[in-house]
Design an enzyme around this catalytic site. Structure first.
Site, PDB file in Angstrom:
ATOM      1  N   GLU A 282      -1.649  13.583   8.963  1.00  0.00           N
ATOM      2  CA  GLU A 282      -1.272  14.166  10.257  1.00  0.00           C
ATOM      3  C   GLU A 282      -1.592  15.656  10.296  1.00  0.00           C
ATOM      4  OE1 GLU A 282       2.791  13.231  11.210  1.00  0.00           O
ATOM      5  OE2 GLU A 282       2.268  11.215  11.920  1.00  0.00           O
ATOM      6  N   GLU A 374      -0.288   4.855  11.563  1.00  0.00           N
ATOM      7  CA  GLU A 374       1.159   5.022  11.444  1.00  0.00           C
ATOM      8  C   GLU A 374       1.788   5.037  12.827  1.00  0.00           C
ATOM      9  OE1 GLU A 374       2.577   8.223   8.886  1.00  0.00           O
ATOM     10  OE2 GLU A 374       4.214   8.618  10.298  1.00  0.00           O
TER      11      GLU A 374
END
Length: 456
Positions: A282, A374
């Site tokens: 991320e 995710e």
């Protein structure tokens, strides 16, 4: 959400030019053309055509077919130069697939719009010779065989993740929590439950780099990741290796560590057909230019050892394609990573990320290969109440667009995003309904439904 809203406004635009090299004739033995609608939504659809040359080798080819409904329009195509005149469509081979040997195939695809019905095209030709092979949907997936047995090594074709048959597939699975904290949750019993009871296709291994992770013991964490790859492989699941960078958010901070780690795991796992690499979980607080630079330095390290595996690149704003930073997918569309066989990560948490995130994913899915590596059913903190309505809307959209996903998390972490109730991993029961949280029960129900893996 409706897909291709922006594209449909300009769908009448001619999308291609004539071939630079005059096509050669196909021998009388002809060709086959297999047409597949890979996804469909209100007013729009995505389709692929697999053409196989049954005649003499050709250098330069043109696929032709007729759209039976005058309301059908080609919006965007790939792997060929596309054009449309009325109901007649042509697709001309490009540099890298222009030559078709006898028995060789080429896969092309497009997105389009329609009004009323959406019947299949007719009158397929290759260089003017009729293709008399099947244009039906591929046959149903065999009843037996694991996901890896059926699909083999995966690759990117157009905007899809495709299997050994060059057919788009959707993988559905679960992500570990940080293996430095919850290694007790990942053992033979829990992986058996994931593969056989959940019928998952995918295990994502979240190897944090900081937060007591890889940087504290590179050799030890590399060994743990490899062990989980082996456990997934032995159960016929795909293994997604996640280099879980989070804080700091600029992946370039870990560039040297990434090169060391991926050189090692790629060399060790290059012979496996079940491995996918996720090079930055991320990215946050960093520009797309910075992320792209990181990717273009790490991907060659993987390719040096494992030239064929799929690689997933994180995107700006915690892998939101920039939405969480007030941007959108255009920066990736306009400046993609200079590499092949790659996909882009998209993350969401259903209670926090709703219509504007879904709209971005829907638009981007027609331009970019996406993988939801995710997502959570709760808020972006990993806690709070599960948002069943938003989660269902997200999963329905991912199914519709054939986008693969991994849910956070297959663990008993003390947070509502966890699939198991606290304390489950201290015991040996990962299968009964009594050990599942509300989130775990919903995800198990979705994942355990039959896969649709085309094999024809």
């Amino acid at each position: 959400m409706k897909r291709l809203l922006a594209l449909l406004a300009t769908c009448a635009t001619v999308l291609g030019l004539t071939a630079a090299v005059a096509p050669q004739a196909v021998a009388a033995t002809g060709c086959t053309a297999e047409y597949t609608v890979t996804s469909q939504w209100s007013g729009g659809f995505q389709a692929g055509v697999k053409i196989t040359n049954l005649g003499a080798p050709v250098t330069g080819w043109t696929l032709g077919f007729t759209l039976p409904d005058t309301g059908q329009r080609i919006a965007q195509g790939w792997n060929a130069t596309w054009s449309q005149s009325g109901s007649a469509v042509t697709a001309v081979g490009v540099d890298w697939n222009r030559t078709l040997a006898t028995g060789a195939s080429a896969d092309v695809g497009f997105t389009g719009s329609f009004t009323g019905a959406n019947p299949k095209p007719t009158a397929f030709t290759l260089n003017g010779v009729a293709c008399t092979g099947s244009i039906e949907e591929p046959p149903p997936v065999p009843a037996d065989g694991t996901p890896v047995d059926i699909n083999g090594r995966l690759h990117v074709c157009g905007v899809n993740l495709c299997n050994r048959y060059d057919r788009p597939v959707q993988l559905r699975g679960m992500s570990t929590h940080g293996i430095q904290w919850f290694s007790q949750c990942y053992n033979n019993a829990s992986l058996d439950a994931l593969a056989h009871d959940w019928k998952a296709d995918l295990l994502r291994t979240a190897m944090y780099v900081q937060e007591d992770g890889y940087e504290t013991d590179p050799a030890g964490f590399t060994s743990k990741v490899n062990g989980l790859v082996d456990m997934a492989e032995s159960r016929g699941m795909y293994a997604l290796i996640d280099f879980h960078t989070l804080t700091p958010g600029d992946p370039n901070y870990n560039l040297d560590r990434a090169k060391t780690f991926f050189a090692s795991v790629a060399a060790r796992n290059a012979g496996k057909t079940n491995v996918i690499y996720e090079i930055a979980n991320e990215p946050n607080g960093v520009s797309w230019t910075g992320i792209k630079s990181y990717a273009e330095q790490v991907i060659p390290v993987i390719r040096a050892a494992d030239p064929d595996a799929v690689v997933i690149v994180g995107t700006r704003g915690w892998s939101s394609l920039g939405v969480s930073d007030g941007s959108n997918e255009s920066e990736v569309v306009n400046s993609p990573v200079n590499a092949t066989n790659i996909m882009y990560a998209f993350h969401f948490y259903a209670a926090s990320h709703k219509d504007n995130y879904r709209a971005t994913l829907s638009r981007a899915a027609s331009r970019l290969p996406l993988f939801v590596t995710e997502f959570g059913t709760v808020s972006a903190t990993g806690g709070g109440a599960m948002d069943r309505a938003s989660t269902t809307a997200w999963l329905d959209l991912l199914d519709q667009l054939k986008i693969s996903y991994a849910n956070w998390t297959y663990s008993d972490a003390p947070e509502s995003s966890a699939a198991f109730k606290s304390g489950t991993c201290e015991g040996g029961d990962y299968s009964s309904s009594g050990v599942l949280t509300e989130s775990g029960a919903l995800l198990k129900n979705r994942i355990s439904t039959p896969d649709n893996f085309p094999t024809g």
